[in-house]
Design a protein around this motif. Structure first.
Motif, PDB file in Angstrom:
ATOM      1  N   TRP A  93     -40.602  23.031  14.194  1.00 19.09           N
ATOM      2  CA  TRP A  93     -41.346  22.378  15.046  1.00 19.09           C
ATOM      3  C   TRP A  93     -42.448  20.937  14.334  1.00 19.09           C
ATOM      4  O   TRP A  93     -42.351  21.766  13.146  1.00 19.09           O
ATOM      5  N   ALA A  94     -41.756  20.407  14.950  1.00 17.73           N
ATOM      6  CA  ALA A  94     -42.439  19.092  13.916  1.00 17.73           C
ATOM      7  C   ALA A  94     -42.787  17.972  15.958  1.00 17.73           C
ATOM      8  O   ALA A  94     -42.515  18.036  16.026  1.00 17.73           O
ATOM      9  N   VAL A  95     -44.692  17.402  15.441  1.00 18.54           N
ATOM     10  CA  VAL A  95     -45.119  16.457  15.822  1.00 18.54           C
ATOM     11  C   VAL A  95     -44.902  15.569  14.829  1.00 18.54           C
ATOM     12  O   VAL A  95     -45.337  15.402  14.416  1.00 18.54           O
ATOM     13  N   VAL A  96     -44.281  14.701  15.711  1.00 21.78           N
ATOM     14  CA  VAL A  96     -43.676  13.011  14.924  1.00 21.78           C
ATOM     15  C   VAL A  96     -44.488  12.120  15.602  1.00 21.78           C
ATOM     16  O   VAL A  96     -44.854  12.356  16.942  1.00 21.78           O
ATOM     17  N   GLU A  97     -44.896  10.990  14.821  1.00 22.41           N
ATOM     18  CA  GLU A  97     -45.493   9.538  15.342  1.00 22.41           C
ATOM     19  C   GLU A  97     -44.326   8.743  15.735  1.00 22.41           C
ATOM     20  O   GLU A  97     -42.817   8.835  14.722  1.00 22.41           O
ATOM     21  N   GLY A  98     -43.757   8.421  16.868  1.00 21.39           N
ATOM     22  CA  GLY A  98     -42.781   7.793  18.021  1.00 21.39           C
ATOM     23  C   GLY A  98     -42.002   8.185  17.880  1.00 21.39           C
ATOM     24  O   GLY A  98     -41.768   9.154  18.660  1.00 21.39           O
ATOM     25  N   SER A  99     -40.505   7.688  17.870  1.00 25.54           N
ATOM     26  CA  SER A  99     -39.772   9.156  18.590  1.00 25.54           C
ATOM     27  C   SER A  99     -38.539   8.685  17.703  1.00 25.54           C
ATOM     28  O   SER A  99     -38.417   7.873  17.236  1.00 25.54           O
ATOM     29  N   PRO A 100     -37.422   9.528  17.469  1.00 25.07           N
ATOM     30  CA  PRO A 100     -35.905   9.821  17.482  1.00 25.07           C
ATOM     31  C   PRO A 100     -35.687   8.764  17.200  1.00 25.07           C
ATOM     32  O   PRO A 100     -35.619   8.451  18.840  1.00 25.07           O
ATOM     33  N   PRO A 101     -34.122   8.402  16.926  1.00 24.37           N
ATOM     34  CA  PRO A 101     -33.191   7.643  17.934  1.00 24.37           C
ATOM     35  C   PRO A 101     -32.263   8.468  19.338  1.00 24.37           C
ATOM     36  O   PRO A 101     -32.538   7.434  20.136  1.00 24.37           O
ATOM     37  N   ALA A 102     -32.412   9.181  19.757  1.00 24.79           N
ATOM     38  CA  ALA A 102     -32.028   9.859  20.662  1.00 24.79           C
ATOM     39  C   ALA A 102     -32.642  10.856  21.237  1.00 24.79           C
ATOM     40  O   ALA A 102     -33.569  11.659  20.710  1.00 24.79           O
ATOM     41  N   ASP A 103     -32.141  11.898  22.265  1.00 28.04           N
ATOM     42  CA  ASP A 103     -32.887  12.729  22.463  1.00 28.04           C
ATOM     43  C   ASP A 103     -32.448  13.945  21.868  1.00 28.04           C
ATOM     44  O   ASP A 103     -33.287  15.115  22.000  1.00 28.04           O
ATOM     45  N   ARG A 134     -30.279  19.124  12.039  1.00 29.71           N
ATOM     46  CA  ARG A 134     -30.075  18.746  13.232  1.00 29.71           C
ATOM     47  C   ARG A 134     -31.763  19.048  13.929  1.00 29.71           C
ATOM     48  O   ARG A 134     -32.484  19.675  13.672  1.00 29.71           O
ATOM     49  N   TYR A 135     -31.844  17.672  15.462  1.00 29.09           N
ATOM     50  CA  TYR A 135     -32.942  17.860  15.840  1.00 29.09           C
ATOM     51  C   TYR A 135     -32.632  17.690  17.212  1.00 29.09           C
ATOM     52  O   TYR A 135     -31.843  17.429  18.080  1.00 29.09           O
ATOM     53  N   LYS A 136     -33.712  18.010  18.036  1.00 28.13           N
ATOM     54  CA  LYS A 136     -33.608  18.300  19.693  1.00 28.13           C
ATOM     55  C   LYS A 136     -34.812  17.793  19.846  1.00 28.13           C
ATOM     56  O   LYS A 136     -36.066  18.251  19.284  1.00 28.13           O
ATOM     57  N   VAL A 137     -35.265  16.592  20.351  1.00 31.94           N
ATOM     58  CA  VAL A 137     -36.595  16.623  21.575  1.00 31.94           C
ATOM     59  C   VAL A 137     -36.720  17.644  22.928  1.00 31.94           C
ATOM     60  O   VAL A 137     -36.707  17.596  23.051  1.00 31.94           O
ATOM     61  N   LEU A 138     -38.326  18.467  22.464  1.00 32.96           N
ATOM     62  CA  LEU A 138     -38.933  19.234  23.282  1.00 32.96           C
ATOM     63  C   LEU A 138     -39.611  19.012  24.341  1.00 32.96           C
ATOM     64  O   LEU A 138     -39.727  19.764  25.565  1.00 32.96           O
ATOM     65  N   GLY A 139     -40.018  17.879  24.000  1.00 33.51           N
ATOM     66  CA  GLY A 139     -41.307  16.691  24.479  1.00 33.51           C
ATOM     67  C   GLY A 139     -41.666  15.715  24.573  1.00 33.51           C
ATOM     68  O   GLY A 139     -41.644  15.116  23.469  1.00 33.51           O
ATOM     69  N   ARG A 140     -42.527  15.170  25.289  1.00 36.29           N
ATOM     70  CA  ARG A 140     -43.290  13.448  24.722  1.00 36.29           C
ATOM     71  C   ARG A 140     -44.531  13.445  24.845  1.00 36.29           C
ATOM     72  O   ARG A 140     -45.253  13.663  25.984  1.00 36.29           O
ATOM     73  N   GLY A 141     -45.458  12.762  24.743  1.00 32.73           N
ATOM     74  CA  GLY A 141     -46.745  12.476  24.518  1.00 32.73           C
ATOM     75  C   GLY A 141     -47.221  11.265  24.508  1.00 32.73           C
ATOM     76  O   GLY A 141     -46.162  10.525  24.017  1.00 32.73           O
ATOM     77  N   PRO A 142     -48.373  10.333  24.491  1.00 33.90           N
ATOM     78  CA  PRO A 142     -48.382   9.203  23.466  1.00 33.90           C
ATOM     79  C   PRO A 142     -48.136   8.697  22.618  1.00 33.90           C
ATOM     80  O   PRO A 142     -49.132   9.499  21.634  1.00 33.90           O
ATOM     81  N   GLY A 143     -47.513   7.978  22.298  1.00 33.72           N
ATOM     82  CA  GLY A 143     -46.731   7.859  20.924  1.00 33.72           C
ATOM     83  C   GLY A 143     -46.548   8.908  19.730  1.00 33.72           C
ATOM     84  O   GLY A 143     -46.450   8.734  18.809  1.00 33.72           O
ATOM     85  N   MET A 144     -45.825   9.815  20.535  1.00 32.13           N
ATOM     86  CA  MET A 144     -45.572  10.910  19.365  1.00 32.13           C
ATOM     87  C   MET A 144     -44.535  12.038  20.265  1.00 32.13           C
ATOM     88  O   MET A 144     -44.789  11.735  21.449  1.00 32.13           O
ATOM     89  N   MET A 214     -51.566  22.454  18.020  1.00 34.05           N
ATOM     90  CA  MET A 214     -52.119  22.808  19.821  1.00 34.05           C
ATOM     91  C   MET A 214     -52.272  21.746  20.321  1.00 34.05           C
ATOM     92  O   MET A 214     -51.391  21.078  21.101  1.00 34.05           O
ATOM     93  N   GLU A 215     -53.715  20.649  19.955  1.00 32.28           N
ATOM     94  CA  GLU A 215     -53.948  19.680  20.945  1.00 32.28           C
ATOM     95  C   GLU A 215     -52.737  18.502  20.855  1.00 32.28           C
ATOM     96  O   GLU A 215     -52.112  18.467  22.028  1.00 32.28           O
ATOM     97  N   ALA A 216     -51.799  18.587  20.158  1.00 39.37           N
ATOM     98  CA  ALA A 216     -50.434  17.664  20.252  1.00 39.37           C
ATOM     99  C   ALA A 216     -49.727  18.302  20.982  1.00 39.37           C
ATOM    100  O   ALA A 216     -49.018  16.848  21.167  1.00 39.37           O
ATOM    101  N   LEU A 217     -49.342  19.132  20.455  1.00 46.83           N
ATOM    102  CA  LEU A 217     -48.210  20.138  21.137  1.00 46.83           C
ATOM    103  C   LEU A 217     -48.431  20.094  22.600  1.00 46.83           C
ATOM    104  O   LEU A 217     -47.563  19.760  23.599  1.00 46.83           O
ATOM    105  N   ILE A 218     -49.655  20.018  23.615  1.00 46.22           N
ATOM    106  CA  ILE A 218     -50.159  20.414  24.270  1.00 46.22           C
ATOM    107  C   ILE A 218     -49.768  18.997  25.118  1.00 46.22           C
ATOM    108  O   ILE A 218     -49.775  18.764  26.338  1.00 46.22           O
ATOM    109  N   ALA A 219     -49.939  18.254  24.491  1.00 49.26           N
ATOM    110  CA  ALA A 219     -50.258  16.930  24.876  1.00 49.26           C
ATOM    111  C   ALA A 219     -48.923  16.366  24.946  1.00 49.26           C
ATOM    112  O   ALA A 219     -47.936  15.491  26.046  1.00 49.26           O
TER     113      ALA A 219
END
Length: 230
Positions: A93-103, A134-144, A214-219
């Motif tokens: 699991w990672a929380v990244v800045e911005g977003s990858p090119p696809a879901d 391989r990657y998959k988006v699990l969720g999104r927050g403000p800028g992450m 946890m804070e970023a994941l919850i966001a």
């Protein structure tokens, strides 16, 4: 860590292996700086065996989560064969800045380890080794964005460099992204499945998310499990 602290981090134990929940910020083995390291605690994980367990693979000092130890030489040899092939299923699991090119998709970029005056690092290079995540988006927050990542190869810093090269560095990645004071790398070795026996299901172990993420994941939409009622 005290014996009680390291033993409290054991997620799985059997006659062959231990799986522990490595804390972020602690190197797995001794380095030139002489800083504390995880191997110093292994004598407290013998559980009656004549020798302490040994590392079956590595995690970056800054990465938290699932780490596998072999309890004796025969187990380590078996684990070595599993990790050198593609039989081991690893999920990060990672929380990244911005977003990858696809879901969801694949980072397929060769990686090369380079030495510099200030140390070494890893970069995307045609001269590098084949590297696939391989990657998959699990969720999104403000800028992450919260990502699930499955590395199909095991290159040094693979996930960190792939995410940075895709324009979405891991939060608080001081090497390939942007360091953040008082914040740790938002990358966790979340789950591992090891097919240790042909006649039994794989040993499947998941680590809880580390507190610093946890804070970023919850966001990003993660829902923590409710605390058990007394």
């Amino acid at each position: 860590m005290t014996a009680e602290e390291i033993q409290a981090r054991v997620l799985h134990r059997d006659g062959l292996i231990l799986v522990i929940d490595k804390p972020a910020g602690l190197a797995v083995h001794a380095g030139p700086s002489g800083a504390p390291n995880l191997e110093e605690c292994f004598d407290d994980l013998r559980y009656g065996l004549p020798r302490p367990p040994s590392l079956a693979h590595r995690l970056d000092a800054d990465t938290a989560g699932v780490l596998v130890l072999g309890r004796h030489p025969k187990a380590l040899a078996k684990l070595g064969r599993l990790f050198s092939g593609r039989d081991t299923e690893k999920t990060y699991w990672a929380v990244v800045e911005g977003s990858p090119p696809a879901d969801e998709g694949v980072f397929d970029m060769p990686l090369l380890k380079v030495n510099t005056r200030s140390g070494w690092s890893v970069k995307v290079s045609p001269q590098g080794q084949p590297s696939v995540t391989r990657y998959k988006v699990l969720g999104r927050g403000p800028g992450m964005t919260w990502l699930e990542l499955n590395p199909e190869t095991g290159r040094t810093h693979q996930i960190r460099v792939h995410c940075a090269a895709a324009g979405c560095p891991v939060i608080a990645d001081r090497l390939y992204g942007q360091a953040r004071p008082d914040s740790q790398l938002h990358l966790q070795s979340h789950r591992i499945a090891l097919p240790l026996s042909a006649s039994k299901p794989p040993v499947d172990v998941t680590a809880p998310p580390p507190p610093h993420m946890m804070e970023a994941l919850i966001a990003c939409g993660f829902s923590p499990a409710p605390s058990p009622t007394p």
